[in-house]
Design an enzyme around this catalytic site. Structure first.
Site, PDB file in Angstrom:
ATOM      1  N   LYS A 106      -0.743   4.779   4.702  1.00  0.00           N
ATOM      2  CA  LYS A 106      -1.451   3.786   5.514  1.00  0.00           C
ATOM      3  C   LYS A 106      -0.655   3.553   6.795  1.00  0.00           C
ATOM      4  O   LYS A 106       0.520   3.177   6.758  1.00  0.00           O
ATOM      5  CB  LYS A 106      -1.586   2.483   4.726  1.00  0.00           C
ATOM      6  CG  LYS A 106      -2.481   1.444   5.375  1.00  0.00           C
ATOM      7  CD  LYS A 106      -2.696   0.261   4.434  1.00  0.00           C
ATOM      8  CE  LYS A 106      -3.544  -0.815   5.061  1.00  0.00           C
ATOM      9  NZ  LYS A 106      -4.948  -0.429   5.235  1.00  0.00           N
ATOM     10  N   HIS A 140       0.838  -1.200   0.000  1.00  0.00           N
ATOM     11  CA  HIS A 140       0.000   0.000   0.000  1.00  0.00           C
ATOM     12  C   HIS A 140       0.876   1.254   0.000  1.00  0.00           C
ATOM     13  O   HIS A 140       2.053   1.193   0.342  1.00  0.00           O
ATOM     14  CB  HIS A 140      -0.915   0.017   1.223  1.00  0.00           C
ATOM     15  CG  HIS A 140      -2.030  -0.986   1.153  1.00  0.00           C
ATOM     16  ND1 HIS A 140      -1.867  -2.301   1.551  1.00  0.00           N
ATOM     17  CD2 HIS A 140      -3.312  -0.876   0.696  1.00  0.00           C
ATOM     18  CE1 HIS A 140      -3.016  -2.944   1.360  1.00  0.00           C
ATOM     19  NE2 HIS A 140      -3.911  -2.117   0.844  1.00  0.00           N
TER      20      HIS A 140
END
Lengths: 266, 266, 266, 266
Positions: A159, A155
């Site tokens: 995040k 990701h």
């Protein structure tokens, strides 16, 4: 006759994308929006790309139900609001289709029981992406035969949490199917701590965070002499829409209360 | 009581690997070898790593059957010999487990009918790798939802034919499941011929041949905003062995005649 | 003292992103916009996110040069306008930084000569993504040692042309470095036409088009027993911005006229 | 006139592969083997596939040097023997080409000084795979521009140590080039320990161990909106041979003492 859908969270990014795709679906009609403000206004006047004067906003589900008679409540708000809205919907005979991963097992139990008592179906889907759900489902199926598994989830670096909810859910689904065992060499040594990743029932999970990434996961399953890799890339929010439509259509035909899109995909 | 297996093709690379893995399996016993020469000798004396004096060689299946009473004939020779051996096995009440992709539909029909008439099960597996079979099976399943598909198969550059048999088989299995359509832009232009790959019912297949490669295939399935990639890498012949054992055990429990390992994998 | 940049194409998607990133750079000032309309207006009033009253629009480069004295003209319009604008810029002593792959070799020659005559530097960059340029450069370098190459380029299915410009450019750069030869098995057979991809000087190019994809390319380079894969994924237009800034800074320090960002990356 | 090579470690797997490839090279002649036993015998009689009566075995380097006059000593034994053999070779005016990652910085210093004093070149190569070396070199080059890096190294599960030597070496080479910084979100949280991998100067390294794997590494480099992935797969020991030949030819033309094949690859 088309399916009458009310939507909560219509002004959010997922919500406005869902409004758009439902307006294009011939068998679905967006009849109302449930919101915490803007009561009596129309959706298009809040800046969402929607039919002028077409979709009224309500702040009370009872009034919305009474006036617009929805078949389905599509719930795309946050976990706090979701539970009460879903419960109210079931009590009113409206099928909830809920997109959140934040509900506790207790909340899910209560909704499941209420659904049975009311004989009204519903779905909670932590992930509406059919591709992501297939990745999880296939990984679990394959782990019966290729029982050594490592999960790589990737990701963007905004995040905060690791591993991702999808990675943990994948590992849980695999744990149900594979023969549990500790992987790797029995005398394995980490010369730098963390190299071998996070442990989950003997499997390993690795979380990659890089600025350019979106949302990606690859599951590696291996046996002697071979590797099966199942990877999913989410490039755009559009990928959630087919799952939203599938869930709406499903609850019209079933009185089951389902947790996880994988249970309605064959 | 262990399963009594006779093997044809025991001196080949697949065959000798299969002998080894069957000798290690507690529920399986290799009782004899069917060959076109070396009648009356023992397998270990032909250079194969096998128990000294343990596995006798026959050149006639009837005599082998009579003296060694095998439950199963594992057939790993070439397509020419395979058909007659499998037919004879069925006639003698021995279950054939056949590893070849070279049988014609007619030959498969004849064997299937004979199997039913004799009430003796059997399997023909073009590919014994469970990972490869799962790749094909999952690709077909996923294509119901993610209907745009491109297949990339990658092999060493000693392979003459393209696309590979596995790639074509994968495309056939997908064709059974997905909604058929021509992919790509309707006005698509190839400025260099072949860029867009080979067409198969609207899908595309690309064959890569490079000196360092072994045997690899990746199936790309896509919908709006997402990509699901299912990849299989064969690194070593060992990867076929679990499928061989699974097939041998399966035919002991079933009278069906099965084409393709995918049909016995759940 | 900051670099004074005029920009053509400021209202486009690349252009407005470039305006934003230049406004954040401390050593660069956007002093004017060149456009075919809106003469005398300010950029922010055309809907672009820019400083209110800060960036005036001109339709004539001469007047813009006279009043705003730019050091650099960043050209992000279409190939038709680009050539004349770049020529005029050089004549006026303004360094052109041009982002287009559409200029003919003749046009490039003319600009190169004019740059030398005027002793004013400039850059034409068919691709401003540093990652993409590194992929091409590394592939060319590696092909000296790993001389068997296949290029896989992957784009959304709205792209009409194949192979992509970047794939062809990559193949050209590799052709300059590797020992030319025809790849694959000499008796290679395509049972379905196109399977082996498009030929480029003995290399192969494969074009994948799927609805969910963005812009991706992978170059496979192989020798005996090994594979080197160099892949670039463009997920967002932001990836072009560091290359734009690098090019602007470069032309301030050099009088060369450069074609291709790879020539200013070390 | 061909290059006269003596080889230590000729009976090992790397060694016997190297003998084979050198016998096929027209500019190289294997003139002798250095071993700890079999003095006076010939290599082919020890079970290695070599010319009958062609390659004599010595247990003393001095005698070997005196009788066979080698230009180069190819050293493929273990770290213990390597240092003394390389030192003796330099003292005798023989160029050492050493394949090991086990030498200490002190040992390397001593050899480097001796090489300079003797004016005899040499190479120590922790990794003879040109593809692997290019992966490391390109990753370091790219990290100047794409400074967020995660390294994934993947090996069979018989490997005890993690991270791999190649992964650490890659990280060291990147550290020399990129602007050092801690990656990821500043408030990053590992809900399962190890998920984010091992830290190396702010970068992350992830070690995957699965039974079917061989030796693979992928370096992910990212900037805003883009990802560059550089991957190397070793499928077969053959991949080391071009690097061995390159090193042997290099030391004939240079008096430098080089550590790392990356320094002789342009």
């Amino acid at each position: 006759m088309s399916i009458r859908v009310a939507i909560a969270g219509a002004r959010g990014r997922m919500g406005s994308a869902a409004v758009k795709v439902m307006m294009e679906a011939q068998d679905i009609e967006v009849v109302a929006v449930l919101d915490y403000k803007y009561d009596g206004m129309f959706l298009h006047s809040t800046g969402v790309d929607a039919e002028r004067g077409g979709i009224p906003i309500y702040t009370m589900l009872e009034k919305l139900a009474d006036e617009q008679k929805p078949d389905v409540l599509l719930e795309l708000t946050d976990p706090d609001a979701v539970f009460n809205n879903a419960k109210s919907a079931l009590a009113l005979g409206i099928r909830p289709v809920v997109g959140t991963s934040g509900l506790s097992p207790e909340s899910i139990s209560i909704l499941t029981e209420l659904s049975a008592a009311q004989r009204v179906g519903g779905i909670i889907a932590p992930n509406f992406s059919i591709g992501a759900v297939l990745m999880m489902k296939f990984s679990a199926m394959a782990s019966r035969y290729l029982g050594d598994v490592e999960i790589l989830e990737m990701h963007h670096d905004k995040k905060v949490d690791s591993p991702s909810g999808t990675a943990v859910k994948t590992a849980e689904m695999i744990m149900q199917e594979r023969q549990s065992h500790v992987q790797g060499h029995p005398d394995e040594k980490e010369h730098r701590s963390g190299a071998r990743g996070a442990d989950f029932d003997g499997m390993k999970i690795h979380s990659i965070r890089l600025p350019g990434l979106l949302a990606h996961q690859e599951v590696l399953l291996s046996g002697a002499g071979e590797l099966l890799s199942i990877r999913h890339d989410s490039f755009d929010r559009k990928c959630f829409m087919p799952g939203v439509l599938m869930a709406i259509r499903y609850v019209m035909d079933s009185r089951d209360f389902v947790y996880g899109l994988e249970n309605i995909i064959e």
